[in-house]
Design a protein around this motif. Structure first.
Motif, PDB file in Angstrom:
ATOM      1  N   TYR A  15       0.835  -1.266   0.035  1.00 34.02           N
ATOM      2  CA  TYR A  15      -0.095   0.023  -0.210  1.00 34.02           C
ATOM      3  C   TYR A  15       0.788   1.081   0.078  1.00 34.02           C
ATOM      4  CZ  TYR A  15      -3.708  -3.275   1.451  1.00 34.02           C
ATOM      5  OH  TYR A  15      -4.416  -4.507   1.170  1.00 34.02           O
ATOM      6  N   LYS A  17       0.504   3.767  -1.530  1.00 35.04           N
ATOM      7  CA  LYS A  17       0.054   5.088  -1.729  1.00 35.04           C
ATOM      8  C   LYS A  17      -0.447   5.710  -0.382  1.00 35.04           C
ATOM      9  CE  LYS A  17      -4.595   2.740  -1.998  1.00 35.04           C
ATOM     10  NZ  LYS A  17      -5.689   2.538  -2.995  1.00 35.04           N
ATOM     11  N   VAL A  18      -0.485   4.931   0.903  1.00 35.36           N
ATOM     12  CA  VAL A  18      -0.733   5.369   2.176  1.00 35.36           C
ATOM     13  C   VAL A  18       0.683   6.038   2.462  1.00 35.36           C
ATOM     14  CG1 VAL A  18      -1.104   4.388   4.533  1.00 35.36           C
ATOM     15  CG2 VAL A  18      -2.474   3.340   2.615  1.00 35.36           C
ATOM     16  N   ALA A  21       0.546   9.442   0.935  1.00 36.51           N
ATOM     17  CA  ALA A  21      -0.502  10.197   1.610  1.00 36.51           C
ATOM     18  C   ALA A  21      -0.061  10.718   2.822  1.00 36.51           C
ATOM     19  CB  ALA A  21      -1.882   9.455   1.721  1.00 36.51           C
ATOM     20  N   THR A  22       0.519   9.847   3.654  1.00 35.75           N
ATOM     21  CA  THR A  22       1.158  10.438   5.218  1.00 35.75           C
ATOM     22  C   THR A  22       2.379  11.226   4.782  1.00 35.75           C
ATOM     23  OG1 THR A  22       0.779   8.218   5.834  1.00 35.75           O
ATOM     24  CG2 THR A  22       2.450   9.518   7.052  1.00 35.75           C
ATOM     25  N   THR A 211     -12.764   3.576   7.034  1.00 34.21           N
ATOM     26  CA  THR A 211     -11.269   4.038   7.440  1.00 34.21           C
ATOM     27  C   THR A 211     -10.946   3.563   8.838  1.00 34.21           C
ATOM     28  OG1 THR A 211     -10.152   5.927   7.140  1.00 34.21           O
ATOM     29  CG2 THR A 211     -11.707   6.262   8.466  1.00 34.21           C
ATOM     30  N   GLN A 215      -3.432   0.027   8.535  1.00 37.09           N
ATOM     31  CA  GLN A 215      -3.769  -0.583   7.266  1.00 37.09           C
ATOM     32  C   GLN A 215      -3.764  -2.124   7.054  1.00 37.09           C
ATOM     33  OE1 GLN A 215      -4.344   1.273   4.692  1.00 37.09           O
ATOM     34  NE2 GLN A 215      -5.037  -0.597   3.657  1.00 37.09           N
ATOM     35  N   MET A 235     -10.122   2.840   2.829  1.00 40.29           N
ATOM     36  CA  MET A 235      -9.255   4.012   2.931  1.00 40.29           C
ATOM     37  C   MET A 235      -8.605   4.245   4.059  1.00 40.29           C
ATOM     38  SD  MET A 235     -10.881   6.789   0.113  1.00 40.29           S
ATOM     39  CE  MET A 235      -9.219   7.545   0.178  1.00 40.29           C
ATOM     40  N   HIS A 236      -7.232   4.089   4.087  1.00 40.66           N
ATOM     41  CA  HIS A 236      -6.655   4.886   5.433  1.00 40.66           C
ATOM     42  C   HIS A 236      -6.837   6.127   5.522  1.00 40.66           C
ATOM     43  CE1 HIS A 236      -2.987   5.769   7.992  1.00 40.66           C
ATOM     44  NE2 HIS A 236      -2.816   4.328   8.467  1.00 40.66           N
ATOM     45  N   GLU A 239      -4.990   8.857   3.786  1.00 38.05           N
ATOM     46  CA  GLU A 239      -5.743   9.252   2.413  1.00 38.05           C
ATOM     47  C   GLU A 239      -6.608  10.152   2.516  1.00 38.05           C
ATOM     48  OE1 GLU A 239      -5.160   5.597  -0.232  1.00 38.05           O
ATOM     49  OE2 GLU A 239      -5.986   4.654   1.649  1.00 38.05           O
ATOM     50  N   ASN A 242      -5.454  13.649   3.659  1.00 33.68           N
ATOM     51  CA  ASN A 242      -4.816  14.211   2.538  1.00 33.68           C
ATOM     52  C   ASN A 242      -5.500  14.531   1.371  1.00 33.68           C
ATOM     53  OD1 ASN A 242      -2.383  15.112   1.476  1.00 33.68           O
ATOM     54  ND2 ASN A 242      -2.519  13.333   0.168  1.00 33.68           N
ATOM     55  N   SER A 243      -6.949  14.134   1.534  1.00 36.05           N
ATOM     56  CA  SER A 243      -7.798  14.319   0.088  1.00 36.05           C
ATOM     57  C   SER A 243      -8.304  15.812  -0.057  1.00 36.05           C
ATOM     58  CB  SER A 243      -8.982  13.353   0.265  1.00 36.05           C
ATOM     59  OG  SER A 243      -9.883  13.537  -0.845  1.00 36.05           O
TER      60      SER A 243
END
Length: 245
Positions: A15, A17-18, A21-22, A211, A215, A235-236, A239, A242-243
């Motif tokens: 993952y 992408k996590v 995003a962090t 969420t 993860q 979704m974590h 994410e 950070n959206s």
């Protein structure tokens, strides 16, 4: 402050992408972040399986990688808990003690260290929070239903400030999902049943996105959701925070 970013091995491999995003979220909040490239597993899988003595090498390497940071931030409550509570197998040098004291789960760091709740996120969906056991009962990221404490939740405090979000209340707000690391391998049938129960609670509560801060638990739930073709996304929390949808 100088922050070392610790990305758990399963997040790095499965993952990424996590992890991204962090990093992006911390940088948006003005944090000076560094990623030690020599980092590896914190040793939790060995410890959970009863082989703590064999994990000393991983633990010592972790300390070596992160000993010079003011804070260590990680998007995984269970890994943070392992460092804080199970690095007692090492000689308690100044470096070891500092690492254990200065490591934080991501939402905990934002809320307790940075003192922020509104991170400028936007996420117009119906969201259910899975409160993982290590974060909830180990790191005390929130109050537990089995205790007579006043209600609080770091995850809720952050997510309530996200523009457009609808937080849904579950029937069993902090029940285990059944993952438990190697428990899901050695006790597969029980683990699956527990996971299905948690998913049904979210479905019954009209949730669109699940969420949480771990993860690993989300991975367990996501696998069951995909196998059963259920209308839920996982979704974590990094994410979502950070959206900017």
């Amino acid at each position: 402050m100088k922050v070392g970013l610790f990305i758990p091995c399963y997040v790095n491999q499965l993952y990424p992408k996590v992890g991204i995003a962090t990093l992006e979220l911390l940088e948006k909040l003005g944090v000076d972040v560094d990623y030690p490239t020599g980092q590896t597993c914190c040793g939790q899988p060995l410890g959970n399986s009863g082989y703590e003595s064999d994990s000393k090498g991983s633990c010592q390497l972790f300390v070596e990688n992160f000993k010079n940071y003011d804070y260590i931030v990680c998007p995984s409550g269970s890994c943070v808990y392992h460092v804080k509570k199970h690095f007692d197998i090492l000689e308690q040098t100044e470096d070891v003690v500092n690492v254990r004291n200065n490591i934080y789960e991501l939402s905990q760091f934002i809320f307790q260290v940075l003192g922020k709740t509104n991170v400028g996120a936007s996420f117009p969906y119906k969201v259910g929070i899975h409160k993982s056991c290590h974060g909830l009962r180990g790191l005390r990221l929130g109050s537990c239903s089995e205790r007579m404490d006043a209600h609080y939740s770091i995850e809720e405090s952050l997510l309530k400030e996200v523009k457009g979000i609808q937080l849904k209340t579950l029937n069993r707000v902090d029940e285990c999902c059944g993952f438990g690391g190697t428990f899901s391998i050695f006790e597969e049938a029980i683990s699956v049943k527990m996971g299905k129960d948690r998913i049904q609670d979210h479905l019954s509560s009209d949730v669109e996105v699940i969420t949480g801060t771990d993860q690993s638990c989300l991975m367990h739930l996501d696998g069951l959701i995909n196998r059963n073709n259920q209308p839920l996304k996982v979704m974590h929390i990094a994410e979502i925070l950070n959206s900017t949808l």
